[in-house]
Design a protein around this motif. Sequence first.
Motif, PDB file in Angstrom:
ATOM      1  N   GLU A 205     -25.937   0.212 -64.604  1.00 45.90           N
ATOM      2  CA  GLU A 205     -27.168   0.886 -64.205  1.00 45.90           C
ATOM      3  C   GLU A 205     -27.561   1.864 -65.294  1.00 45.90           C
ATOM      4  OE1 GLU A 205     -28.639   3.913 -60.670  1.00 45.90           O
ATOM      5  OE2 GLU A 205     -26.955   2.570 -60.282  1.00 45.90           O
TER       6      GLU A 205
ATOM      7  N   PRO B 220     -29.828   4.944 -65.448  1.00 45.43           N
ATOM      8  CA  PRO B 220     -30.712   5.915 -64.805  1.00 45.43           C
ATOM      9  C   PRO B 220     -31.742   6.394 -65.837  1.00 45.43           C
ATOM     10  CG  PRO B 220     -28.400   6.524 -64.548  1.00 45.43           C
ATOM     11  CD  PRO B 220     -28.466   5.413 -65.541  1.00 45.43           C
TER      12      PRO B 220
ATOM     13  N   THR C 233     -34.990   3.724 -62.613  1.00 51.28           N
ATOM     14  CA  THR C 233     -33.666   3.170 -62.867  1.00 51.28           C
ATOM     15  C   THR C 233     -33.779   1.666 -63.089  1.00 51.28           C
ATOM     16  OG1 THR C 233     -32.598   4.823 -61.471  1.00 51.28           O
ATOM     17  CG2 THR C 233     -31.385   2.785 -61.805  1.00 51.28           C
TER      18      THR C 233
END
Length: 156
Positions: A58, A60, A131
């Motif tokens: 991920e 952000p 994100t």
Amino acid sequence: MGKISEIMLLKQPEQPALAVEVQTDMNGMSEAIGKNFVKIDSLFKEQGEVTTDIPYVEYPDFESLTEHNIKMIIGLKSSKKLQGEGDIRSITIPERKIVSCLHRGTYSELAVLYNEMMEWIKANGYKLSGTSIEYYYSNPNVPKEEQVTRIEMPLL
């Protein structure tokens, strides 16, 4: 090659996971991802569990990433809440709407798909959360032009 699926709107259920937050640069990305996938997978095995999806990374606030400043959350999803250890945290990914698409080709080509997905989100009246999540289907030994990546963008 580029996009190999349609851009899809999906509802993702709440999902437990184990994850590590890492700050690195472009040169350290591959090592950080590989090392932490192995570390998290070992913790899964110690707890007698298997992941419910392929590993993810991920990003952000992905629109603010620079070559020298990359924040990543590296993780594996599980079927139940597991115990974290050290810098590996036990997290719960919330239920949410996402936009998803598959890509085949080099990572440098992903920018075109990101732009197309962001345009799709705007054109369909949704708002991006900021994100992005990438799932890497291919191992590092696959030729770069054949690598398959799934991109997800959570919505607000």
